[in-house]
Motif scaffolding. Sequence first.
Motif, PDB file in Angstrom:
ATOM      1  N   ILE A  82       0.678  -1.273  -0.025  1.00 52.48           N
ATOM      2  CA  ILE A  82      -0.047   0.016  -0.130  1.00 52.48           C
ATOM      3  C   ILE A  82       0.921   1.229  -0.059  1.00 52.48           C
ATOM      4  CG2 ILE A  82      -1.498   1.303   1.774  1.00 52.48           C
ATOM      5  CD1 ILE A  82      -2.760  -1.187   2.180  1.00 52.48           C
ATOM      6  N   GLY A  83       2.048   1.178   0.561  1.00 57.12           N
ATOM      7  CA  GLY A  83       2.796   2.395   0.829  1.00 57.12           C
ATOM      8  C   GLY A  83       3.468   2.672  -0.636  1.00 57.12           C
ATOM      9  N   ILE A  84       3.984   1.831  -1.339  1.00 57.63           N
ATOM     10  CA  ILE A  84       4.607   1.885  -2.548  1.00 57.63           C
ATOM     11  C   ILE A  84       3.722   2.207  -3.483  1.00 57.63           C
ATOM     12  CG2 ILE A  84       4.712  -0.531  -3.286  1.00 57.63           C
ATOM     13  CD1 ILE A  84       7.268   2.204  -3.959  1.00 57.63           C
ATOM     14  N   GLY A 235       5.714   4.588   6.163  1.00 59.37           N
ATOM     15  CA  GLY A 235       7.294   4.546   6.189  1.00 59.37           C
ATOM     16  C   GLY A 235       7.941   4.420   4.628  1.00 59.37           C
ATOM     17  N   LEU A 236       7.188   3.553   3.790  1.00 62.33           N
ATOM     18  CA  LEU A 236       7.668   3.254   2.487  1.00 62.33           C
ATOM     19  C   LEU A 236       7.289   4.549   1.502  1.00 62.33           C
ATOM     20  CD1 LEU A 236       8.037   0.651   3.258  1.00 62.33           C
ATOM     21  CD2 LEU A 236       7.671  -0.222   1.145  1.00 62.33           C
ATOM     22  N   MET A 237       6.230   5.465   1.954  1.00 59.94           N
ATOM     23  CA  MET A 237       5.996   6.618   1.032  1.00 59.94           C
ATOM     24  C   MET A 237       7.249   7.838   0.901  1.00 59.94           C
ATOM     25  SD  MET A 237       2.199   7.071   1.612  1.00 59.94           S
ATOM     26  CE  MET A 237       1.758   8.530   0.633  1.00 59.94           C
ATOM     27  N   VAL A 238       7.898   7.618   2.373  1.00 58.84           N
ATOM     28  CA  VAL A 238       8.924   8.677   2.398  1.00 58.84           C
ATOM     29  C   VAL A 238      10.184   8.104   2.964  1.00 58.84           C
ATOM     30  CG1 VAL A 238       7.161  10.368   3.147  1.00 58.84           C
ATOM     31  CG2 VAL A 238       8.126   8.753   5.027  1.00 58.84           C
ATOM     32  N   SER A 239      10.685   6.751   2.192  1.00 59.08           N
ATOM     33  CA  SER A 239      11.802   5.890   2.508  1.00 59.08           C
ATOM     34  C   SER A 239      12.912   6.370   1.354  1.00 59.08           C
ATOM     35  CB  SER A 239      11.323   4.551   2.437  1.00 59.08           C
ATOM     36  OG  SER A 239      12.640   3.616   2.622  1.00 59.08           O
ATOM     37  N   PRO A 394       6.269  16.421   7.965  1.00 59.15           N
ATOM     38  CA  PRO A 394       6.763  17.513   6.984  1.00 59.15           C
ATOM     39  C   PRO A 394       7.014  17.345   5.578  1.00 59.15           C
ATOM     40  CG  PRO A 394       8.261  16.978   8.881  1.00 59.15           C
ATOM     41  CD  PRO A 394       7.312  15.934   8.712  1.00 59.15           C
ATOM     42  N   LEU A 395       7.155  16.108   5.041  1.00 61.02           N
ATOM     43  CA  LEU A 395       7.448  15.919   3.502  1.00 61.02           C
ATOM     44  C   LEU A 395       6.066  15.866   3.028  1.00 61.02           C
ATOM     45  CD1 LEU A 395       8.968  15.043   1.165  1.00 61.02           C
ATOM     46  CD2 LEU A 395       8.470  12.557   1.783  1.00 61.02           C
TER      47      LEU A 395
END
Length: 467
Positions: A82-84, A235-239, A394-395
């Motif tokens: 879901i994140g990616i 996490g994966l959205m901003v990794s 923040p991102l």
Amino acid sequence: MNILDTTVLILYFGALIIVGIIGINKAKSEKDFILAGSRIGYFTHVGCLAAVIIGGAATMGSTTLGYEFGVSGFWFVTMMGIGIASLGLFLVKKISVYEVFTISQLLGKRYGEGTQLISAIVTSIYTLMIVVTQVIGMGSVIHVLLGWPVLTSMFIGGGIVLFYTVLGGMWSITLTDIIQFIVMTVGVFFIMFPYSVNSAGGLATVFTSVPESHLNLTNIGGDKIFQYFLLYAFGLMVSQDIWQRVFTAKNEKVMKRSAISAGVYSFLYGLTLSIVGMCAFIVLPNLEDSQSAFTSLALTILPPGTLGLVLAAVCAALMSNASGALFASATLITNDIIKVYLKKDMNDKAIIQTSRIVTLVLGVIAIIFSAWIQNILVALDMAYAILSGAIFVPLIIGLFWKRTTSKAAFYAIIASTMVIFITFVIYGITSTLPIIYGVFTGLFVIVILTIFNPAKAKISERERYYH
């Protein structure tokens, strides 16, 4: 393991070393070394993204959860998917307009050098902890399979990853990831899954032999599903290691399509291994340690040769994740700290050389920390808690709320990071609360400072670029 399986595993390690050496000749410029020249097509890019998303913890952890909770164990890797997929659907169009290599660079363009520095430090800590988790996993797998001492196994597994990453950078990682994706796919979907189902008497037998709760999609618990969402979808959205792979695609269309495809692959991977875990529950009902469900079942049911290939798939998942995270950490330090504050006039050759040195140093540190911690879940939870709690707000707000100020983002990251570490001490590293407190602290700080301390009317160069 017999000689044939051991030979397959050792040949696989040798192939990675050779491919790593080949990558040296392809890394001619900074963009080649850091982003593989941004020339990767769709099918190769899907494999690279899937390889970096799915590590050893995902492979063995999903099987463990399937053993303990049944089909609901798929939520672990599904949240990564879901994140990616969300990254592809909602963020790729936003981030592809920036000429950046790292998340910190983007935050720097949006908020200024101070935010770039603090986000680079926080994110590099996260990526280094991801390397630690994978080195611990490699050490455990090699120790169990080949009988070598745990520390020796960590040094060998981590050393191989360090070798090819230092030599060819992202080109070596990309070439090895293609191999690792193929090995993972064949090993899990075409060998481990059918053999597991057959050993348990077929799918119908599996679904009738396990406890009824094992067929419940929420058996793992709503709190655990929510925790996975906070940790892995956010996490994966901003990794950084994921973003760096996204930027290796040749255009925005490939970025978006391959991110969504990798998300679908992750769902199928998690579901398949949850069923494998259920098969292990039937075939090996009295395991003392459910975390050994994957390797124990493989050692029990697989014939010579195929066993070596399946166990190579586990190592592939570990190594691809480790190499991507290691290189991401080195890129952050080289690109966002050394290049900005220490050596501003570096040419491509100097950047590549510095990146190699930083990668080598970080790799040695990661192996030392792995030998010290020796607990993959501890390191994994801490890594994603730091990232999701401190960087996500923040991102994302910076991409979608144009009023957000540099000062607000800077202090939000600092405040969130402090709150996360304090609440880790108070509630323990397995608690979900540090992530929640970190996210809400960042949201509170960034909104309050932006509203009550708005930016000056003069529009800076970076804000004009952003708009």
